[in-house]
Write an enzyme that holds these catalytic residues in place. Sequence first.
Site, short mmCIF file in Angstrom:
data_model
loop_
_atom_site.label_atom_id
_atom_site.label_comp_id
_atom_site.label_asym_id
_atom_site.label_seq_id
_atom_site.Cartn_x
_atom_site.Cartn_y
_atom_site.Cartn_z
N ALA A 503 0.21 11.02 -18.09
CA ALA A 503 -1.04 10.26 -18.22
C ALA A 503 -1.42 9.68 -16.88
CB ALA A 503 -0.85 9.13 -19.22
N GLU A 604 14.96 0.60 -8.87
CA GLU A 604 15.43 0.57 -7.48
C GLU A 604 14.26 0.55 -6.51
OE1 GLU A 604 16.99 -0.10 -4.69
OE2 GLU A 604 18.83 0.59 -5.63
N ALA A 609 11.33 0.89 -1.33
CA ALA A 609 11.23 2.29 -1.78
C ALA A 609 12.59 2.84 -2.20
CB ALA A 609 10.58 3.15 -0.70
N LEU A 611 15.39 3.01 -0.59
CA LEU A 611 16.63 2.46 -0.01
C LEU A 611 17.47 1.81 -1.11
CD1 LEU A 611 15.44 0.70 3.29
CD2 LEU A 611 16.35 3.02 2.98
N GLY A 662 -2.98 4.24 8.43
CA GLY A 662 -2.60 4.24 7.00
C GLY A 662 -1.33 3.46 6.73
N GLU A 665 -2.45 -1.61 3.50
CA GLU A 665 -3.31 -1.45 2.33
C GLU A 665 -4.74 -1.29 2.86
OE1 GLU A 665 -0.28 -1.64 -0.28
OE2 GLU A 665 -2.38 -1.33 -0.89
N ASP A 676 3.09 -9.61 -1.15
CA ASP A 676 3.89 -8.47 -1.59
C ASP A 676 5.37 -8.69 -1.22
OD1 ASP A 676 3.96 -5.78 -2.68
OD2 ASP A 676 4.57 -5.21 -0.65
N LYS A 680 8.87 -9.18 -3.55
CA LYS A 680 10.11 -8.42 -3.33
C LYS A 680 11.31 -9.35 -3.17
CE LYS A 680 7.83 -4.42 -1.32
NZ LYS A 680 7.36 -3.84 -0.05
N GLY A 795 6.19 4.76 1.40
CA GLY A 795 5.79 6.17 1.47
C GLY A 795 6.04 6.84 0.13
#
Length: 816
Positions: A503, A604, A609, A611, A662, A665, A676, A680, A795
């Site tokens: 979806a 995780e 990401a 790691l 890039g 954001e 952000d 975390k 990434g």
Amino acid sequence: MKVIKFGGSSVANPENIKKVFSIIQEKLKKHEIAIVFSAFGGVTESLLKISQLAKEGDPAYRDLLQSLEERHLDMVRQLISVQNQSTVMTYVKVRFKELEDLFHGIFLIKENSARTLDYVASFGERLSAFILSEALAGHGLKTQFLDARDVIRTNDRFGQARVDFETTNALIRSYFGKNDGIKVITGFIASTSKGETTTLGRSGSDYTASIFAGALEAEDLEIWTDVSGVLTSDPRMVYTAFTVPQLSYNEAMELSHFGAKVIFPATMQPAMKRNIPIYIKNTFEPENVGTKINGDVTKEALIKGISSISNISIVTVQGAGLIESVTGTSRVFKALAETEVNIVLISQASSEHSICLAIKTDEAYLAKEAVEKEFHYEIKSGEMEEVNLLHGFATVAVVGENMKHNPGASGRMFRALGRNNINVAAIAQGSSELNISAVIPQADLQKALNALHEAFFLSENKVLHVFLIGTGLIGQALIRMIASQQEKLQRDSMLDIQIHGLANSRYMAFHEDGFDLKNPYQLSEKDEKMNLNKFIETMEQMNFSNSVMVDCTASMDVADTYSRILEAKVGIVTPNKKANSGSMDQYLALKKIAKKRGVKFLYETNVAAGLPVINTLQDLMLSGDSVIKIEAVLSGSMNFIFSEFEKGASFSEVVKVAKEKGYTEPDPRDDLSGMDVARKILILGREAEQHLEFDSVTVEGMVPEDCVETASVDEFFEKLKAHDADFEKLREQAKAKGEKLRFMATLENGSAKVGLNSLKEEHPFSSLQGSDNMILLTTERYHDFPMIIRGPGAGADVTAAGVFADVIRIGNYTRE
Ligand code: ADP
Ligand code: ASP
Ligand code: MG
């Protein structure tokens, strides 16, 4: 009330009986129970053998009877204290005197009717249950011996009597109403309304127990035997057979009908009628969970078990007469029904020229006789041939409700037999598609069972059913990775990952057999409109035993469904931080549900990401370490910005470059605000078992106050320029001290903060370049030198790889 039954092997000798008694004592601590016993192991067999010898006029029967009596007396001596032995000894001796008279009669008249055999066999259970009831009384239990002939009423089909449930249920209930104490009941035996002794069929004590469980509406029925439940195949034939954790009543019935001796087929009926679960347990390994039989149909494996029956004959009825008369086939079955011959398998070609039946060899002659009598005239006139008998066969059957939904079971079965050079003489598949059975040479039986076991169970891959929400960059990368690793995982890890639901925010689609991942499915207008509720409903309805929902969105709405998904026993893997960075209560609640339902919730990729940060922290905590301090650079964009800024360009220019490349954001303020990173460090803190709320994290963002409100990103850059000088000052100050500017998060002494720090040259973060993340864990164990985790922390590909690793982890976890 629980009804518990112990088979002959569980009560074969005093040593085993000790184990039985301790199981009973344990049960009594928590439950009211009624106990059913079989005859001591091998006793029924001996009694029948003695009758046979007596009938043949062989006086050797007397010695056998004598040693059987000795065995029982010895049981009494070992199980019952000397002062209490005499009544039991007398009981045993009186029974053996009766047997002696009985066998003498058989010896004289050389006749051994089914009626007499049932009476003879009844002594086995009467003796064992009485002795055991008295032995339990000697352990201080208030027992009440119950001869089941007083309460189980049957017809007079000796050897395999049919139960009159109405009368039986009423008698059992009334008996239990009037008598106190723990009932110790004889298995296997019953009586007709005239008071003649009958039996329920060999191994019928299971059935007795189920009849009692049904009549008493017991909470469950436990059958204790010498194996840990129903195994995938007969362990004496297939050494690699293993316990099947759960079977539906129908599967259990089918397996036992086709020869799995561990449970008597009719046992299922009374329990099934009232939905009473049956547990098959091992007296010698009581801690083993064994097999649960209930109404549930699981979709886990293609088949649940393989069973077999030896000593089968093929009975072939053939001739033009069968085609020409419409009633031909029904006459065959009518004739067989009248002889009460048990037909194991029937196969008939559509030409209807012949019917092939698999029948136990010792009944095959009866079948031949009955059919030939029925077709007497046709055989005489040559319209039909004489019934042909071929001996020396066995049947094998593969059983499982899941065959209904999955083609391929018969292919796999006959490929395995063919590859092993086993000739198949006849094939049948039940119309309910619960079994496929084949007649093969008896000599090949063990080979066939092992070949089938290997084909269905040993090479059987574990299937993990994935439902993926979010088909953006991460979702797409994940699909590509699964596709490219699918074969290797099947081959090396026996793990088959299939995607059954897909979806995005607009559409959704499902595939019962799994999407073809080599040509990734593209969601489009032709698919159903995405409806989150419906997506979850469909996932629940598909009801795969091994499923995981992968959320590759950043959506709060999807995160809000996690508790419902976990409740439905579906695991979750996600890089979406929303759920874990909400309230502490919500975070703890999700963990609790996952634990309660026995499923995994893995995330995780919530931090850094792919790691291995969260797993590492969890492992440290599980192994008893505790976290003293966490310092972390958790934003690749911020690290890029500050490590570039060092090189001399103005701050606003660097931010612009970062955006163009890039690394940020679309609106760089989302990174510069530090929110952000705050989420975390909040999650890391919680993984380190700290009670943290988002509001308590101190965040010093990098967005100057007058830049917060600007409408467009361009305007923001304009305003930011005006602050370049301030940033310049920071850079100069740091440089003067030989330090570096790093945007980082710190957790120490129960509080978390996020902001810009000026760090000494030797600090590990000082050397950090580009968009890498770095996490330093100072713990009780990693005290003098912290553990360092470093690498790309953002990434699509590295995130998808982390998600994929979590998915595989779930696949391996559910294997156990
Ligand atoms: P009990 O004496 O407890 O009634 P049985 O001898 O009647 O025990 O049944 C248990 C035996 O059934 C096991 O020892 C095993 O050899 C045999 N058996 C045959 N097929 C299976 C199977 N599929 N799973 C477990 N046991 C099986
Ligand atoms: N004793 C009986 C038999 O051997 C019944 C049973 O064990 O279940 O067949
Ligand atoms: Mg049995």
